[in-house]
Design a protein around this motif. Structure first.
Motif, PDB file in Angstrom:
ATOM      1  N   LEU A 124       7.525  26.070  29.178  1.00 44.49           N
ATOM      2  CA  LEU A 124       7.236  24.658  28.939  1.00 44.49           C
ATOM      3  C   LEU A 124       7.854  24.226  27.613  1.00 44.49           C
ATOM      4  N   SER A 125       9.164  24.353  27.540  1.00 44.90           N
ATOM      5  CA  SER A 125       9.927  23.919  26.372  1.00 44.90           C
ATOM      6  C   SER A 125      11.390  23.948  26.776  1.00 44.90           C
ATOM      7  N   GLY A 126      12.234  23.275  25.992  1.00 47.73           N
ATOM      8  CA  GLY A 126      13.663  23.309  26.274  1.00 47.73           C
ATOM      9  C   GLY A 126      14.027  22.739  27.626  1.00 47.73           C
ATOM     10  N   GLY A 127      13.674  21.466  27.875  1.00 49.66           N
ATOM     11  CA  GLY A 127      14.030  20.818  29.131  1.00 49.66           C
ATOM     12  C   GLY A 127      12.899  20.714  30.133  1.00 49.66           C
ATOM     13  N   ALA A 128      11.709  21.125  29.760  1.00 44.43           N
ATOM     14  CA  ALA A 128      10.565  21.011  30.670  1.00 44.43           C
ATOM     15  C   ALA A 128      10.147  19.550  30.814  1.00 44.43           C
ATOM     16  N   THR A 144       7.681  10.140  34.113  1.00 44.00           N
ATOM     17  CA  THR A 144       8.070  11.508  33.771  1.00 44.00           C
ATOM     18  C   THR A 144       8.290  11.598  32.272  1.00 44.00           C
ATOM     19  N   LEU A 145       7.674  12.599  31.660  1.00 49.63           N
ATOM     20  CA  LEU A 145       7.765  12.806  30.221  1.00 49.63           C
ATOM     21  C   LEU A 145       8.421  14.152  29.917  1.00 49.63           C
ATOM     22  N   VAL A 165       1.229  20.712  21.703  1.00 54.43           N
ATOM     23  CA  VAL A 165       1.853  20.025  22.835  1.00 54.43           C
ATOM     24  C   VAL A 165       2.648  18.839  22.307  1.00 54.43           C
ATOM     25  N   HIS A 166       3.893  18.703  22.753  1.00 56.82           N
ATOM     26  CA  HIS A 166       4.732  17.561  22.420  1.00 56.82           C
ATOM     27  C   HIS A 166       5.185  16.898  23.724  1.00 56.82           C
ATOM     28  N   LEU A 167       4.982  15.599  23.819  1.00 48.55           N
ATOM     29  CA  LEU A 167       5.421  14.826  24.982  1.00 48.55           C
ATOM     30  C   LEU A 167       6.185  13.602  24.496  1.00 48.55           C
ATOM     31  N   SER A 168       7.205  13.209  25.237  1.00 46.75           N
ATOM     32  CA  SER A 168       7.951  12.006  24.875  1.00 46.75           C
ATOM     33  C   SER A 168       8.545  11.380  26.125  1.00 46.75           C
ATOM     34  N   GLY A 169       8.756  10.067  26.057  1.00 49.23           N
ATOM     35  CA  GLY A 169       9.333   9.363  27.200  1.00 49.23           C
ATOM     36  C   GLY A 169       9.364   7.873  26.951  1.00 49.23           C
ATOM     37  N   GLN A 170       9.658   7.117  27.993  1.00 51.77           N
ATOM     38  CA  GLN A 170       9.737   5.668  27.908  1.00 51.77           C
ATOM     39  C   GLN A 170       9.096   5.046  29.137  1.00 51.77           C
ATOM     40  N   LEU A 171       8.693   3.788  28.994  1.00 45.27           N
ATOM     41  CA  LEU A 171       8.204   3.046  30.145  1.00 45.27           C
ATOM     42  C   LEU A 171       8.628   1.591  30.034  1.00 45.27           C
ATOM     43  N   SER A 172       8.642   0.917  31.157  1.00 44.42           N
ATOM     44  CA  SER A 172       8.880  -0.517  31.218  1.00 44.42           C
ATOM     45  C   SER A 172       7.523  -1.209  31.272  1.00 44.42           C
ATOM     46  N   ARG A 173       7.222  -2.029  30.287  1.00 46.67           N
ATOM     47  CA  ARG A 173       5.919  -2.696  30.315  1.00 46.67           C
ATOM     48  C   ARG A 173       5.842  -3.715  31.446  1.00 46.67           C
ATOM     49  N   LEU A 191       7.344   6.404  23.979  1.00 44.09           N
ATOM     50  CA  LEU A 191       6.088   7.121  23.786  1.00 44.09           C
ATOM     51  C   LEU A 191       6.352   8.457  23.111  1.00 44.09           C
ATOM     52  N   ALA A 192       5.437   8.854  22.236  1.00 42.02           N
ATOM     53  CA  ALA A 192       5.524  10.166  21.581  1.00 42.02           C
ATOM     54  C   ALA A 192       4.111  10.688  21.362  1.00 42.02           C
ATOM     55  N   VAL A 193       3.836  11.857  21.913  1.00 44.24           N
ATOM     56  CA  VAL A 193       2.510  12.462  21.805  1.00 44.24           C
ATOM     57  C   VAL A 193       2.638  13.791  21.083  1.00 44.24           C
TER      58      VAL A 193
END
Length: 201
Positions: A124-128, A144-145, A165-173, A191-193
């Motif tokens: 769960l790292s490097g492209g997960a 998808t994050l 845990v690190h999560l990142s992504g984007q969304l359209s509001r 988004l950044a968690v």
């Protein structure tokens, strides 16, 4: 000549094993809880072309990790839209208004994972990636994050008591009906968690 009949005892044992198998699989999912002081859910938006940042606190989290098969891991996270904040008072008021989050009517933002795709190295790292359903303003859409799961620095390879845990992504509001202030605020939200989780006893 007919086929030999399976002894009744063997048949019952086989059925019992089949019934218990799903429970054994579920038992492999280890429960974790968030450490609030080490957890942050941030978002970035463009206001008149300039990046602005905000935060949304977590109100509930249900996390399950299978160390033997990370792709089976699960997450169910609820955020408190009523306590969302930006660095600007007027932007915070607009964020929670009926045109954007509509926090009075929809106080919760929820993410429930549906699939975990491991990186090329099987971790769960490097492209997960983690895919799930995001519910915002009462509307549910898939998202998808990018995901990464790390042991704490200095811990042994088999020490899974605390994990980062690190999560990142984007969304359209607009996809969720949050179309207010389009003349000032861009549609894409980043988004950044950053979270720390601890094995539940």
């Amino acid at each position: 000549m007919g086929k030999p009949r399976m002894p009744r005892r063997s048949l019952l044992a086989g059925l019992g094993a089949a019934l218990l198998a799903p429970q054994a699989l579920l038992a492999a999912l280890l429960p974790y809880h968030l450490i609030p002081e080490a957890t942050e859910v941030r978002f970035t938006f463009l206001l008149s072309g300039q990046p602005q940042h905000g935060r949304v606190p977590v109100s509930a989290a249900r996390i399950r990790i299978d160390p033997q098969n990370l792709a089976r891991s699960q997450a169910d996270i609820t955020l408190d839209a009523r306590r969302a904040r930006t660095g600007l008072i007027f932007a915070t008021d607009a964020l929670k208004s009926p045109g954007v989050l509509d926090a009075a009517r929809f106080p919760q933002i929820r993410f429930r994972s549906t699939r975990v795709r491991l990186g090329p190295d099987g971790r769960l790292s490097g492209g997960a990636e983690i895919t799930g359903n995001l519910t915002l303003r009462g509307t549910t859409r898939p998202i998808t994050l990018q995901a990464a799961l790390y042991r704490r620095p200095g811990t042994a390879p088999d020490d899974l008591h605390e994990l980062d845990v690190h999560l990142s992504g984007q969304l359209s509001r607009a996809a969720f009906g949050a179309t207010g202030y389009t003349d000032l605020v861009a549609d894409r939200i980043a988004l950044a968690v950053r979270a720390r989780i601890r094995r539940s006893s």
